[in-house]
Design a protein around this motif. Sequence first.
Motif, PDB file in Angstrom:
ATOM      1  N   PHE A  45       0.825  -1.207   0.000  1.00 28.50           N
ATOM      2  CA  PHE A  45       0.000   0.000   0.000  1.00 28.50           C
ATOM      3  C   PHE A  45       0.856   1.253   0.000  1.00 28.50           C
ATOM      4  O   PHE A  45       0.564   2.222  -0.710  1.00 28.50           O
ATOM      5  CB  PHE A  45      -0.934  -0.016   1.215  1.00 28.50           C
ATOM      6  CG  PHE A  45      -1.777   1.223   1.370  1.00 28.50           C
ATOM      7  CD1 PHE A  45      -2.861   1.459   0.537  1.00 28.50           C
ATOM      8  CD2 PHE A  45      -1.501   2.156   2.370  1.00 28.50           C
ATOM      9  CE1 PHE A  45      -3.649   2.603   0.680  1.00 28.50           C
ATOM     10  CE2 PHE A  45      -2.285   3.290   2.520  1.00 28.50           C
ATOM     11  CZ  PHE A  45      -3.357   3.510   1.671  1.00 28.50           C
ATOM     12  N   PHE A  46       1.914   1.259   0.775  1.00 24.98           N
ATOM     13  CA  PHE A  46       2.753   2.451   0.839  1.00 24.98           C
ATOM     14  C   PHE A  46       3.673   2.582  -0.368  1.00 24.98           C
ATOM     15  O   PHE A  46       4.253   3.638  -0.606  1.00 24.98           O
ATOM     16  CB  PHE A  46       3.525   2.501   2.152  1.00 24.98           C
ATOM     17  CG  PHE A  46       2.651   2.901   3.309  1.00 24.98           C
ATOM     18  CD1 PHE A  46       2.155   4.191   3.399  1.00 24.98           C
ATOM     19  CD2 PHE A  46       2.273   1.976   4.272  1.00 24.98           C
ATOM     20  CE1 PHE A  46       1.322   4.570   4.445  1.00 24.98           C
ATOM     21  CE2 PHE A  46       1.437   2.341   5.330  1.00 24.98           C
ATOM     22  CZ  PHE A  46       0.960   3.639   5.411  1.00 24.98           C
ATOM     23  N   GLU A  47       3.762   1.539  -1.170  1.00 27.20           N
ATOM     24  CA  GLU A  47       4.460   1.627  -2.453  1.00 27.20           C
ATOM     25  C   GLU A  47       3.503   2.061  -3.560  1.00 27.20           C
ATOM     26  O   GLU A  47       3.905   2.736  -4.509  1.00 27.20           O
ATOM     27  CB  GLU A  47       5.085   0.270  -2.808  1.00 27.20           C
ATOM     28  CG  GLU A  47       6.231  -0.130  -1.895  1.00 27.20           C
ATOM     29  CD  GLU A  47       6.751  -1.525  -2.176  1.00 27.20           C
ATOM     30  OE1 GLU A  47       6.139  -2.241  -3.021  1.00 27.20           O
ATOM     31  OE2 GLU A  47       7.757  -1.927  -1.557  1.00 27.20           O
ATOM     32  N   ASP A  48       2.244   1.670  -3.422  1.00 29.89           N
ATOM     33  CA  ASP A  48       1.218   1.988  -4.424  1.00 29.89           C
ATOM     34  C   ASP A  48      -0.141   1.972  -3.733  1.00 29.89           C
ATOM     35  O   ASP A  48      -0.712   0.918  -3.493  1.00 29.89           O
ATOM     36  CB  ASP A  48       1.254   0.958  -5.555  1.00 29.89           C
ATOM     37  CG  ASP A  48       0.089   1.109  -6.534  1.00 29.89           C
ATOM     38  OD1 ASP A  48      -0.600   2.154  -6.487  1.00 29.89           O
ATOM     39  OD2 ASP A  48      -0.127   0.175  -7.340  1.00 29.89           O
ATOM     40  N   ARG A  49      -0.666   3.143  -3.398  1.00 27.84           N
ATOM     41  CA  ARG A  49      -1.915   3.220  -2.641  1.00 27.84           C
ATOM     42  C   ARG A  49      -3.107   2.644  -3.412  1.00 27.84           C
ATOM     43  O   ARG A  49      -4.110   2.275  -2.827  1.00 27.84           O
ATOM     44  CB  ARG A  49      -2.189   4.663  -2.205  1.00 27.84           C
ATOM     45  CG  ARG A  49      -1.179   5.128  -1.158  1.00 27.84           C
ATOM     46  CD  ARG A  49      -1.412   6.545  -0.686  1.00 27.84           C
ATOM     47  NE  ARG A  49      -0.361   6.945   0.231  1.00 27.84           N
ATOM     48  CZ  ARG A  49      -0.424   6.802   1.551  1.00 27.84           C
ATOM     49  NH1 ARG A  49      -1.504   6.285   2.107  1.00 27.84           N
ATOM     50  NH2 ARG A  49       0.581   7.178   2.323  1.00 27.84           N
ATOM     51  N   GLY A  50      -2.985   2.567  -4.715  1.00 31.33           N
ATOM     52  CA  GLY A  50      -4.059   1.999  -5.518  1.00 31.33           C
ATOM     53  C   GLY A  50      -4.242   0.509  -5.327  1.00 31.33           C
ATOM     54  O   GLY A  50      -5.292  -0.041  -5.702  1.00 31.33           O
ATOM     55  N   GLU A  97       0.617 -10.139  -6.876  1.00 25.39           N
ATOM     56  CA  GLU A  97       1.946 -10.275  -6.291  1.00 25.39           C
ATOM     57  C   GLU A  97       1.914 -10.060  -4.775  1.00 25.39           C
ATOM     58  O   GLU A  97       2.761 -10.604  -4.047  1.00 25.39           O
ATOM     59  CB  GLU A  97       2.931  -9.301  -6.946  1.00 25.39           C
ATOM     60  CG  GLU A  97       2.713  -7.840  -6.642  1.00 25.39           C
ATOM     61  CD  GLU A  97       1.514  -7.207  -7.342  1.00 25.39           C
ATOM     62  OE1 GLU A  97       1.131  -6.084  -6.960  1.00 25.39           O
ATOM     63  OE2 GLU A  97       0.960  -7.839  -8.269  1.00 25.39           O
ATOM     64  N   VAL A  98       0.944  -9.299  -4.264  1.00 29.95           N
ATOM     65  CA  VAL A  98       0.817  -9.107  -2.819  1.00 29.95           C
ATOM     66  C   VAL A  98       0.388 -10.425  -2.163  1.00 29.95           C
ATOM     67  O   VAL A  98       0.920 -10.813  -1.117  1.00 29.95           O
ATOM     68  CB  VAL A  98      -0.214  -8.002  -2.502  1.00 29.95           C
ATOM     69  CG1 VAL A  98      -0.299  -7.773  -0.995  1.00 29.95           C
ATOM     70  CG2 VAL A  98       0.131  -6.713  -3.229  1.00 29.95           C
ATOM     71  N   ILE A  99      -0.549 -11.103  -2.776  1.00 30.51           N
ATOM     72  CA  ILE A  99      -0.993 -12.408  -2.271  1.00 30.51           C
ATOM     73  C   ILE A  99       0.166 -13.396  -2.338  1.00 30.51           C
ATOM     74  O   ILE A  99       0.387 -14.179  -1.399  1.00 30.51           O
ATOM     75  CB  ILE A  99      -2.187 -12.935  -3.083  1.00 30.51           C
ATOM     76  CG1 ILE A  99      -3.314 -11.892  -3.122  1.00 30.51           C
ATOM     77  CG2 ILE A  99      -2.682 -14.249  -2.510  1.00 30.51           C
ATOM     78  CD1 ILE A  99      -3.860 -11.480  -1.784  1.00 30.51           C
ATOM     79  N   ASP A 100       0.926 -13.356  -3.436  1.00 31.29           N
ATOM     80  CA  ASP A 100       2.079 -14.249  -3.578  1.00 31.29           C
ATOM     81  C   ASP A 100       3.087 -14.030  -2.453  1.00 31.29           C
ATOM     82  O   ASP A 100       3.617 -14.997  -1.877  1.00 31.29           O
ATOM     83  CB  ASP A 100       2.786 -14.012  -4.920  1.00 31.29           C
ATOM     84  CG  ASP A 100       1.959 -14.458  -6.119  1.00 31.29           C
ATOM     85  OD1 ASP A 100       1.057 -15.302  -5.947  1.00 31.29           O
ATOM     86  OD2 ASP A 100       2.231 -13.956  -7.229  1.00 31.29           O
ATOM     87  N   SER A 101       3.370 -12.774  -2.143  1.00 29.08           N
ATOM     88  CA  SER A 101       4.363 -12.462  -1.102  1.00 29.08           C
ATOM     89  C   SER A 101       3.891 -12.943   0.262  1.00 29.08           C
ATOM     90  O   SER A 101       4.672 -13.525   1.034  1.00 29.08           O
ATOM     91  CB  SER A 101       4.623 -10.950  -1.055  1.00 29.08           C
ATOM     92  OG  SER A 101       5.195 -10.503  -2.260  1.00 29.08           O
ATOM     93  N   ALA A 102       2.616 -12.711   0.558  1.00 28.61           N
ATOM     94  CA  ALA A 102       2.080 -13.164   1.842  1.00 28.61           C
ATOM     95  C   ALA A 102       2.112 -14.687   1.921  1.00 28.61           C
ATOM     96  O   ALA A 102       2.492 -15.260   2.955  1.00 28.61           O
ATOM     97  CB  ALA A 102       0.653 -12.647   2.017  1.00 28.61           C
ATOM     98  N   LYS A 103       1.736 -15.345   0.836  1.00 26.70           N
ATOM     99  CA  LYS A 103       1.720 -16.812   0.827  1.00 26.70           C
ATOM    100  C   LYS A 103       3.121 -17.383   1.005  1.00 26.70           C
ATOM    101  O   LYS A 103       3.319 -18.346   1.767  1.00 26.70           O
ATOM    102  CB  LYS A 103       1.112 -17.313  -0.488  1.00 26.70           C
ATOM    103  CG  LYS A 103       1.026 -18.833  -0.603  1.00 26.70           C
ATOM    104  CD  LYS A 103       0.147 -19.450   0.474  1.00 26.70           C
ATOM    105  CE  LYS A 103      -0.068 -20.929   0.228  1.00 26.70           C
ATOM    106  NZ  LYS A 103      -0.820 -21.578   1.328  1.00 26.70           N
ATOM    107  N   ASP A 126      -7.771  -5.744   5.377  1.00 28.55           N
ATOM    108  CA  ASP A 126      -6.652  -4.853   5.685  1.00 28.55           C
ATOM    109  C   ASP A 126      -6.662  -3.633   4.768  1.00 28.55           C
ATOM    110  O   ASP A 126      -6.326  -2.520   5.193  1.00 28.55           O
ATOM    111  CB  ASP A 126      -5.330  -5.604   5.542  1.00 28.55           C
ATOM    112  CG  ASP A 126      -5.214  -6.766   6.522  1.00 28.55           C
ATOM    113  OD1 ASP A 126      -5.903  -6.750   7.559  1.00 28.55           O
ATOM    114  OD2 ASP A 126      -4.437  -7.707   6.232  1.00 28.55           O
ATOM    115  N   SER A 127      -7.064  -3.829   3.521  1.00 28.05           N
ATOM    116  CA  SER A 127      -7.125  -2.730   2.561  1.00 28.05           C
ATOM    117  C   SER A 127      -8.208  -1.732   2.942  1.00 28.05           C
ATOM    118  O   SER A 127      -8.024  -0.514   2.803  1.00 28.05           O
ATOM    119  CB  SER A 127      -7.379  -3.279   1.153  1.00 28.05           C
ATOM    120  OG  SER A 127      -6.308  -4.096   0.724  1.00 28.05           O
ATOM    121  N   VAL A 128      -9.330  -2.224   3.426  1.00 28.28           N
ATOM    122  CA  VAL A 128     -10.394  -1.337   3.894  1.00 28.28           C
ATOM    123  C   VAL A 128      -9.882  -0.496   5.064  1.00 28.28           C
ATOM    124  O   VAL A 128     -10.093   0.723   5.114  1.00 28.28           O
ATOM    125  CB  VAL A 128     -11.637  -2.150   4.311  1.00 28.28           C
ATOM    126  CG1 VAL A 128     -12.664  -1.254   5.011  1.00 28.28           C
ATOM    127  CG2 VAL A 128     -12.275  -2.820   3.099  1.00 28.28           C
TER     128      VAL A 128
END
Length: 321
Positions: A45-50, A97-103, A126-128
Motif C-alpha cells: 500500500f505504501f508503495e502503491d496506494r491503488g 503479487e501481494v498475495i504471492d508475497s504473503a503466501k 486490511d485494505s479497507v
Amino acid sequence: MLMRALILLVLCECMMLEAQLQVGFYENSCSKAEFIVKQEVTKAFFEDRGVAASLVRMHFHDCFVRGCDGSVLIDSTPSNTAEKDSPVNNPSLRGFEVIDSAKARLESVCPGVVSCADIVTFAARDSVELTRGFGYEVPAGRRDGRISLASETRSFPSPAFNVNQLTQNFKDMGLTQEEMVTLSGAHTIGRSHCVSFSNRLYNFNSTMSQDPSLDPAYAAQLKQLCPQGSKDANLVVPMNPASPAITDEGYYTDILANRGLFTSDQTLLTNPTTATQVAQNGRNSFLWKTKFAFAMVKMGQIGVLTDTAGEIRANCRVINS
C-alpha cells in the motif's frame, strides 16, 4: 477494537455464520497468519496506494465466481483459460503479487496451513482499514478450490447493469438489495479503465450521443481523460475523483450529483428504495462504513469450502499436483 467487537457481536446474533468458519481460526496452527498478511498489504500500500482498491476488488471477484475459494488466483494453462484471464479481470485486476508475497512468507513459517482464499479475505479487510474504513474480524477456515474457468466470470455483475439486474445478481449470491447498495460503495476507492464506461460518453444510443443521466460538466472532464477512438487500453480514471484512496461516503455523494461513473452506479437512483439508501449512506459515513463491514463479512462466506473440501495450495497460482 470496539467497532470490531460490535460488528462481530451483531453478526453472531443476527446472522448464521458458516459453522466451519471461525474468528481466530489460525490462532493455534499459525498464530501470525493475519499479522503477516497485514504486513505485506501495508508494505504494498505504501508503495502503491491503488493496490488497496485492487485487493478489495479481488475479493469481490473471487467470491462471485464459485464462492470465496481463491480460484481467481489460479494461472491459466495451455489447456485452460482461468478466471484471471477473462475480459472481466484482465488487465484490470491487480494485486496478485501481494498475495504471492504473503503466501510465500506463510509457507516458510506454517507450511500447508493458511489457504489462499483466506489470504485474499484478510487482504481485503486490511485494505479497507488502510483506506480509513472500519476494520472487522474475519471468520476464517476457507479452503482453496481446484477449478478456475474464465467462462464462469460471465455471471459477474456488469458495469452496464440496471438496478433490477444488480438486485437479482446479488440475490443469486445470497445478498440482499440493501447489501448490494452497501457493497457497491467499494467504488469509492480505485480507478476504472475508460472502456468500462465510454459508452456513456459517445454514441449512447440511436438518438443521444451522451448518457443524459450523467452530469454534463463531469462528462466533459471524462471526455478529456478518455478521448473517443483512443487505442490506449490502459487509460484509467479515479472512480471517486475527490478522494480516490479513502473509503468514505464520496461514492454516494457522487451518485446524488449524477457523477456515478458506471451505469451500474447511477442506476441506484432509478429505484425509490435504493435511492433512499444512497441518500442515507451519503449523509452518514459512520452508518455506511458499519454496514459495509457487515456486508463484507457476509460476502466472504459465499460458497466457502471447508473441512476436507478443496485443498490448501502451496502456491496460490497453481493447483497442488
